[in-house]
Scaffold this motif. Structure first.
Motif, PDB file in Angstrom:
ATOM      1  N   PHE A  15      -4.199  56.432 -13.511  1.00 42.01           N
ATOM      2  CA  PHE A  15      -3.830  57.327 -14.533  1.00 42.01           C
ATOM      3  C   PHE A  15      -4.322  58.576 -13.994  1.00 42.01           C
ATOM      4  O   PHE A  15      -5.378  58.956 -13.263  1.00 42.01           O
ATOM      5  CB  PHE A  15      -4.642  57.233 -15.912  1.00 42.01           C
ATOM      6  N   TYR A  16      -3.316  59.566 -13.789  1.00 45.49           N
ATOM      7  CA  TYR A  16      -3.219  60.994 -13.154  1.00 45.49           C
ATOM      8  C   TYR A  16      -3.221  62.121 -13.988  1.00 45.49           C
ATOM      9  O   TYR A  16      -2.421  62.016 -15.068  1.00 45.49           O
ATOM     10  CB  TYR A  16      -2.311  60.850 -12.246  1.00 45.49           C
ATOM     11  N   GLU A  17      -3.559  63.252 -13.757  1.00 45.65           N
ATOM     12  CA  GLU A  17      -3.590  64.385 -14.462  1.00 45.65           C
ATOM     13  C   GLU A  17      -2.167  64.824 -13.989  1.00 45.65           C
ATOM     14  O   GLU A  17      -1.307  64.503 -13.150  1.00 45.65           O
ATOM     15  CB  GLU A  17      -4.379  65.456 -13.922  1.00 45.65           C
ATOM     16  N   ASP A  18      -1.491  65.625 -15.158  1.00 38.82           N
ATOM     17  CA  ASP A  18      -0.191  66.135 -14.951  1.00 38.82           C
ATOM     18  C   ASP A  18      -0.252  67.327 -14.303  1.00 38.82           C
ATOM     19  O   ASP A  18      -0.372  68.571 -14.820  1.00 38.82           O
ATOM     20  CB  ASP A  18       0.449  66.294 -16.294  1.00 38.82           C
ATOM     21  N   GLY A  65       4.439  47.875 -11.592  1.00 46.45           N
ATOM     22  CA  GLY A  65       3.257  48.055 -11.323  1.00 46.45           C
ATOM     23  C   GLY A  65       2.609  49.278 -11.405  1.00 46.45           C
ATOM     24  O   GLY A  65       1.418  49.696 -11.513  1.00 46.45           O
ATOM     25  N   ILE A  66       3.454  50.190 -11.598  1.00 50.10           N
ATOM     26  CA  ILE A  66       3.047  51.674 -11.934  1.00 50.10           C
ATOM     27  C   ILE A  66       2.878  52.085 -13.434  1.00 50.10           C
ATOM     28  O   ILE A  66       3.698  51.790 -14.134  1.00 50.10           O
ATOM     29  CB  ILE A  66       4.090  52.901 -11.288  1.00 50.10           C
ATOM     30  N   ILE A  67       1.573  52.343 -13.777  1.00 50.27           N
ATOM     31  CA  ILE A  67       1.345  52.303 -15.205  1.00 50.27           C
ATOM     32  C   ILE A  67       1.371  53.984 -15.660  1.00 50.27           C
ATOM     33  O   ILE A  67       1.893  54.262 -16.608  1.00 50.27           O
ATOM     34  CB  ILE A  67      -0.147  52.003 -15.458  1.00 50.27           C
ATOM     35  N   GLY A  68       0.326  54.617 -14.872  1.00 50.85           N
ATOM     36  CA  GLY A  68       0.309  56.180 -15.136  1.00 50.85           C
ATOM     37  C   GLY A  68       1.560  56.884 -14.796  1.00 50.85           C
ATOM     38  O   GLY A  68       2.555  56.291 -14.283  1.00 50.85           O
TER      39      GLY A  68
ATOM     40  N   GLN B  74      -5.622  51.890 -22.548  1.00 47.29           N
ATOM     41  CA  GLN B  74      -4.661  51.219 -21.528  1.00 47.29           C
ATOM     42  C   GLN B  74      -5.519  50.793 -20.370  1.00 47.29           C
ATOM     43  O   GLN B  74      -5.319  49.893 -19.615  1.00 47.29           O
ATOM     44  CB  GLN B  74      -3.575  51.977 -21.143  1.00 47.29           C
ATOM     45  N   HIS B  75      -6.495  51.777 -20.115  1.00 42.74           N
ATOM     46  CA  HIS B  75      -7.549  51.365 -18.945  1.00 42.74           C
ATOM     47  C   HIS B  75      -8.311  50.053 -19.002  1.00 42.74           C
ATOM     48  O   HIS B  75      -8.204  49.301 -18.177  1.00 42.74           O
ATOM     49  CB  HIS B  75      -8.340  52.607 -18.736  1.00 42.74           C
ATOM     50  N   LEU B  76      -8.868  49.782 -20.328  1.00 43.41           N
ATOM     51  CA  LEU B  76      -9.383  48.669 -20.517  1.00 43.41           C
ATOM     52  C   LEU B  76      -8.688  47.280 -20.472  1.00 43.41           C
ATOM     53  O   LEU B  76      -8.796  46.340 -20.140  1.00 43.41           O
ATOM     54  CB  LEU B  76     -10.251  48.590 -21.726  1.00 43.41           C
ATOM     55  N   LEU B  77      -7.400  47.647 -21.086  1.00 40.68           N
ATOM     56  CA  LEU B  77      -6.437  46.648 -21.098  1.00 40.68           C
ATOM     57  C   LEU B  77      -5.917  46.044 -19.730  1.00 40.68           C
ATOM     58  O   LEU B  77      -5.841  44.947 -19.767  1.00 40.68           O
ATOM     59  CB  LEU B  77      -5.229  47.155 -21.868  1.00 40.68           C
ATOM     60  N   LEU B  78      -5.878  47.003 -18.863  1.00 39.07           N
ATOM     61  CA  LEU B  78      -5.479  46.670 -17.597  1.00 39.07           C
ATOM     62  C   LEU B  78      -6.663  45.780 -16.916  1.00 39.07           C
ATOM     63  O   LEU B  78      -6.351  45.026 -16.071  1.00 39.07           O
ATOM     64  CB  LEU B  78      -5.424  48.042 -16.708  1.00 39.07           C
ATOM     65  N   GLU B  79      -7.957  46.444 -17.133  1.00 35.28           N
ATOM     66  CA  GLU B  79      -8.912  45.652 -16.261  1.00 35.28           C
ATOM     67  C   GLU B  79      -9.678  44.587 -16.937  1.00 35.28           C
ATOM     68  O   GLU B  79     -10.501  43.892 -16.238  1.00 35.28           O
ATOM     69  CB  GLU B  79      -9.901  46.877 -16.215  1.00 35.28           C
ATOM     70  N   ASP B  80      -9.796  44.409 -18.108  1.00 37.42           N
ATOM     71  CA  ASP B  80     -10.733  43.384 -19.012  1.00 37.42           C
ATOM     72  C   ASP B  80      -9.488  42.632 -19.552  1.00 37.42           C
ATOM     73  O   ASP B  80      -9.333  42.744 -20.828  1.00 37.42           O
ATOM     74  CB  ASP B  80     -11.511  44.170 -19.870  1.00 37.42           C
ATOM     75  N   LYS B  81      -9.588  41.132 -18.983  1.00 38.47           N
ATOM     76  CA  LYS B  81      -8.839  40.059 -19.705  1.00 38.47           C
ATOM     77  C   LYS B  81      -9.143  39.668 -21.053  1.00 38.47           C
ATOM     78  O   LYS B  81      -8.178  39.732 -21.859  1.00 38.47           O
ATOM     79  CB  LYS B  81      -8.843  38.862 -18.724  1.00 38.47           C
ATOM     80  N   GLU B  82     -10.300  39.821 -21.230  1.00 37.35           N
ATOM     81  CA  GLU B  82     -10.932  39.316 -22.704  1.00 37.35           C
ATOM     82  C   GLU B  82     -10.583  40.394 -23.671  1.00 37.35           C
ATOM     83  O   GLU B  82     -10.104  40.022 -24.680  1.00 37.35           O
ATOM     84  CB  GLU B  82     -12.371  39.058 -22.517  1.00 37.35           C
TER      85      GLU B  82
END
Lengths: 181, 100
Positions: A15-18, A65-68, B74-82
């Motif tokens: 996740f990146y800054e704009d 694979g690119i989320i942000g 979304q960060h947690l959703l990506l990193e934490d399967k549970e």
């Protein structure tokens, strides 16, 4: 940043800054990539740097694979014409291709470590639609995209991932020997 | 009923084509990628779809809230399967309640 500090602090930033990344910094990162070791000094790599918004959006849509939203993407490719055994047997050609990919991987790691010097985050992405990326970037048949490196100023710094200890992955002198005495 | 101009229709078509490109690329990738990538690909497809609907003013309170929930986590959703599993279970309950 000290090298060992950089090695331990590199994370897969998604996740990146704009905020745009300066071209001079990106060129420095690319230069770092080209200083990677290469078997026979063949240097089979080609990099396509993408910064324009529309092009980034296009690549992103074909790259699950690119989320942000990165500010730049480095498309790391190998030049099949620079295969170590371009005129060899099929078995040799495959070995040459493996060597090319190893070389490219080392170049990409150089780039990702160099990015830390500018407080930039990166992520190596393999989940992308190769055929679509070839089309979008107008790549000739001999240039194959192998890895995307997303680049940008981190919005979220991922936490330290669990790493296997030396005891779990290192043997001394012979496989299975766990002490160096 | 929405009355869309030709240029708006073109823009909207583009959004859907981009969405389809994401789905097709995901399908192609998942043929060889680790199977645990599947759930997150589908969830992000949901996120993209809600974003498109929102841009077309086809809003819904539940979907808007789901979009916020996905974006904020979304960060947690990506990193934490549970965490991902619990999130999907919770959202399933909410949708079922809304539809029943």
């Amino acid at each position: 940043m000290e090298l060992f500090e950089a090695l331990k602090n590199r994370r897969s930033v998604r996740f990146y800054e704009d905020k745009p990344v300066e071209l001079s910094k990106l060129n420095n990162i690319l230069e770092a990539a080209t200083w990677a070791p290469s078997a026979g000094n063949v240097q089979p790599w080609i990099f396509v740097l993408v910064r324009k918004k529309e092009a980034l959006e296009n690549i992103k849509n074909f790259s699950p694979g690119i989320i942000g939203s990165p500010s730049a993407i480095i498309v790391a490719c190998i030049d099949l014409n620079k295969n170590h055994y371009v005129k060899g047997t099929e078995e040799e050609y495959i070995e040459g291709r493996i060597l090319s990919i190893i070389d490219l991987a080392m170049a990409c790691e150089n780039a990702m470590l160099a990015a830390l010097e500018f407080n930039l985050g990166t992520c190596a992405i393999r989940s992308f639609n190769r055929k679509a990326i070839e089309e979008i970037l107008n790549l000739p048949n001999n240039i194959e995209p192998e890895l995307l490196i997303t680049v940008g100023y981190p919005k979220i710094q991922p936490k330290k991932p669990p790493k296997l200890s030396l005891e779990e992955v290192v043997y001394y002198e012979k496989y299975g020997v766990k002490t160096n005495e | 009923m929405n009355d869309f101009s030709e240029s708006t229709k073109t823009d909207q078509s583009k959004l859907f084509i981009r969405y389809v490109s994401y789905l097709i690329s995901s399908a192609l990738g998942l043929m060889t990628e680790p199977s645990e990538y599947g759930p997150i690909r589908l969830l992000f497809a949901v996120k993209k779809l809600i974003e498109i609907l929102k841009s077309m003013k086809l809003e819904d309170d539940y979907l808007n809230q789901l979009l916020i929930n996905i974006s904020e986590n979304q960060h947690l959703l990506l990193e934490d399967k549970e965490f991902l599993k619990k999130f999907l279970e919770e959202e399933s309950k909410k949708i079922a309640k809304k539809l029943s």
